[in-house]
Design a protein around this motif. Structure first.
Motif, PDB file in Angstrom:
ATOM      1  N   TYR A 112     101.424 -20.012 107.808  1.00 25.32           N
ATOM      2  CA  TYR A 112     101.743 -18.305 108.251  1.00 25.32           C
ATOM      3  C   TYR A 112     101.061 -17.798 109.711  1.00 25.32           C
ATOM      4  O   TYR A 112     102.198 -17.359 110.226  1.00 25.32           O
ATOM      5  CB  TYR A 112     101.654 -17.297 106.561  1.00 25.32           C
ATOM      6  CG  TYR A 112     101.510 -15.828 107.150  1.00 25.32           C
ATOM      7  CD1 TYR A 112     102.562 -15.071 106.910  1.00 25.32           C
ATOM      8  CD2 TYR A 112      99.928 -15.616 107.686  1.00 25.32           C
ATOM      9  CE1 TYR A 112     102.072 -13.664 106.689  1.00 25.32           C
ATOM     10  CE2 TYR A 112     100.244 -14.400 107.936  1.00 25.32           C
ATOM     11  CZ  TYR A 112     101.139 -12.844 107.737  1.00 25.32           C
ATOM     12  OH  TYR A 112     100.921 -12.152 107.525  1.00 25.32           O
ATOM     13  N   SER A 113     100.145 -18.270 109.653  1.00 25.36           N
ATOM     14  CA  SER A 113      99.616 -18.045 110.827  1.00 25.36           C
ATOM     15  C   SER A 113     100.228 -18.370 111.903  1.00 25.36           C
ATOM     16  O   SER A 113     100.229 -17.675 113.122  1.00 25.36           O
ATOM     17  CB  SER A 113      98.217 -18.042 110.936  1.00 25.36           C
ATOM     18  OG  SER A 113      97.927 -16.745 109.775  1.00 25.36           O
ATOM     19  N   VAL A 114     100.760 -20.100 112.118  1.00 27.26           N
ATOM     20  CA  VAL A 114     101.440 -20.514 113.270  1.00 27.26           C
ATOM     21  C   VAL A 114     102.468 -20.266 113.361  1.00 27.26           C
ATOM     22  O   VAL A 114     102.728 -20.023 114.236  1.00 27.26           O
ATOM     23  CB  VAL A 114     101.087 -22.177 112.582  1.00 27.26           C
ATOM     24  CG1 VAL A 114     102.054 -23.092 113.323  1.00 27.26           C
ATOM     25  CG2 VAL A 114      99.583 -22.710 112.377  1.00 27.26           C
ATOM     26  N   LEU A 115     103.233 -19.551 112.628  1.00 27.10           N
ATOM     27  CA  LEU A 115     104.528 -19.271 112.632  1.00 27.10           C
ATOM     28  C   LEU A 115     104.384 -17.665 113.330  1.00 27.10           C
ATOM     29  O   LEU A 115     105.587 -18.081 114.325  1.00 27.10           O
ATOM     30  CB  LEU A 115     105.636 -19.033 111.517  1.00 27.10           C
ATOM     31  CG  LEU A 115     105.493 -20.548 110.798  1.00 27.10           C
ATOM     32  CD1 LEU A 115     106.209 -20.499 109.169  1.00 27.10           C
ATOM     33  CD2 LEU A 115     106.807 -21.420 111.981  1.00 27.10           C
ATOM     34  N   TRP A 116     103.145 -17.256 112.687  1.00 27.48           N
ATOM     35  CA  TRP A 116     103.280 -14.992 113.410  1.00 27.48           C
ATOM     36  C   TRP A 116     103.318 -15.900 115.254  1.00 27.48           C
ATOM     37  O   TRP A 116     103.754 -14.873 116.027  1.00 27.48           O
ATOM     38  CB  TRP A 116     102.421 -15.397 113.114  1.00 27.48           C
ATOM     39  CG  TRP A 116     102.637 -13.734 112.887  1.00 27.48           C
ATOM     40  CD1 TRP A 116     103.129 -12.721 113.020  1.00 27.48           C
ATOM     41  CD2 TRP A 116     101.846 -12.306 112.145  1.00 27.48           C
ATOM     42  NE1 TRP A 116     103.019 -11.633 112.970  1.00 27.48           N
ATOM     43  CE2 TRP A 116     101.636 -10.898 112.599  1.00 27.48           C
ATOM     44  CE3 TRP A 116     100.051 -12.722 111.141  1.00 27.48           C
ATOM     45  CZ2 TRP A 116     101.425 -10.107 112.425  1.00 27.48           C
ATOM     46  CZ3 TRP A 116      99.806 -11.297 111.424  1.00 27.48           C
ATOM     47  CH2 TRP A 116     100.433  -9.627 112.014  1.00 27.48           C
ATOM     48  N   ILE A 117     102.459 -17.020 115.242  1.00 30.02           N
ATOM     49  CA  ILE A 117     102.297 -16.974 116.958  1.00 30.02           C
ATOM     50  C   ILE A 117     103.705 -17.704 117.142  1.00 30.02           C
ATOM     51  O   ILE A 117     103.669 -16.599 118.575  1.00 30.02           O
ATOM     52  CB  ILE A 117     100.776 -17.995 116.749  1.00 30.02           C
ATOM     53  CG1 ILE A 117      99.753 -17.684 116.203  1.00 30.02           C
ATOM     54  CG2 ILE A 117     100.661 -18.653 118.461  1.00 30.02           C
ATOM     55  CD1 ILE A 117      98.217 -19.294 116.152  1.00 30.02           C
ATOM     56  N   GLY A 118     104.157 -18.134 116.709  1.00 34.81           N
ATOM     57  CA  GLY A 118     105.504 -18.555 117.036  1.00 34.81           C
ATOM     58  C   GLY A 118     106.026 -17.034 117.544  1.00 34.81           C
ATOM     59  O   GLY A 118     106.795 -17.147 119.042  1.00 34.81           O
ATOM     60  N   VAL A 119     106.556 -15.943 116.677  1.00 40.30           N
ATOM     61  CA  VAL A 119     107.482 -15.317 116.742  1.00 40.30           C
ATOM     62  C   VAL A 119     107.060 -14.222 117.646  1.00 40.30           C
ATOM     63  O   VAL A 119     107.039 -14.371 118.858  1.00 40.30           O
ATOM     64  CB  VAL A 119     106.789 -14.316 115.468  1.00 40.30           C
ATOM     65  CG1 VAL A 119     108.019 -12.886 115.146  1.00 40.30           C
ATOM     66  CG2 VAL A 119     107.638 -14.938 114.851  1.00 40.30           C
ATOM     67  N   VAL A 120     104.925 -14.199 117.949  1.00 42.78           N
ATOM     68  CA  VAL A 120     104.630 -13.172 119.195  1.00 42.78           C
ATOM     69  C   VAL A 120     104.875 -13.968 120.863  1.00 42.78           C
ATOM     70  O   VAL A 120     105.180 -13.341 121.347  1.00 42.78           O
ATOM     71  CB  VAL A 120     103.370 -13.070 118.600  1.00 42.78           C
ATOM     72  CG1 VAL A 120     102.097 -14.274 119.048  1.00 42.78           C
ATOM     73  CG2 VAL A 120     102.672 -11.257 119.573  1.00 42.78           C
TER      74      VAL A 120
END
Length: 242
Positions: A112-120
């Motif tokens: 979840y966190s890795v994907l969120w980093i990709g989003v931002v």
């Protein structure tokens, strides 16, 4: 909680302090989001892009906290398993369930966190949403949805383990079963949640119950001076027989 050795009592205080720090950090994280008004999973993708472009620091703090939450959660659950195991009984089985489910929560939240980093990071480079940006956002939402049933299982296992071991009162067992059940119910609709369904809000009271339970359990363990210890009890019995 009579009959514990000083090392056992010290371990309980460390486990309790870990629970308190975890609950406090998660509460601060959610308060930060309430203050900044992040987009919901069902909001238009243009709003998602705009919010992440403007709030990179907020996401950086949040994923930094997630990196802290993982060792805190695993440390609390494994420490609690040790405390419960020394007391024997059915609590040990529930504690093993909590540890296994907690490891699953940690793995899903890491994704979840890795994907969120990709989003931002993508939001800084895009003038308008791309199909890839939208897919990463949906995967981020799906990971969050799948974390709910894992957290619910962790909550139920930990609550039943501590109650069976006489570490927590009956109301905390009820809180754990009810709150964990809500998280499980919400997680069952993970596809709908990833698509932006309001069913996500079914799990929010369960998450709030988790924070309350963590804090209450942590305080009880920190304040505990002693704990039941089977070895001490058997030694005491042998002295009586002599």
């Amino acid at each position: 909680m009579p009959g514990a050795s000083p090392p056992a009592a010290a371990t309980m205080r460390v486990v309790g302090a870990t629970a308190i720090v975890l609950a406090a950090s998660m509460a601060i994280q959610n308060a930060m989001f309430v203050a900044t008004g992040p987009p919901a999973f069902g909001d238009p993708i243009e709003e998602v892009l705009a919010w992440h472009a403007q709030h990179r620091l907020t996401v950086a703090i949040a994923v930094g906290q997630e990196a802290l939450h993982l060792p805190l959660l695993l440390g609390f659950l494994t420490g609690l398993h040790g405390v419960v195991g020394r007391r024997g009984g059915a609590g040990a089985d529930w504690s093993r369930l909590a540890v296994a489910a907690g490891a699953t929560v940690s793995a899903v939240l890491a994704l979840y966190s890795v994907l969120w980093i990709g989003v931002v990071l993508s939001a800084d480079e895009l003038a308008e949403p791309s199909p890839a940006f939208e897919v990463v956002w949906q995967l981020h939402a799906a990971a969050y949805a799948l974390a709910l049933p894992a957290l619910g299982t962790t909550f139920i296992g930990a609550a039943l383990a501590t109650h069976s071991s006489r570490l927590t009162p009956r109301w905390q067992r009820l809180l754990g079963v009810t709150g964990g059940g809500l998280l499980l119910a919400a997680g069952a609709a993970n596809l709908a949640i990833a698509d932006g369904s309001a069913l996500l809000f079914v799990g929010l009271p369960g998450f709030a119950a988790w924070l309350v339970w963590l804090l209450a359990t942590g305080v009880r363990l920190v304040r505990a001076r002693t704990a039941d210890h089977p070895d001490n009890a058997s030694t005491h019995d042998r002295k009586k027989k002599r």
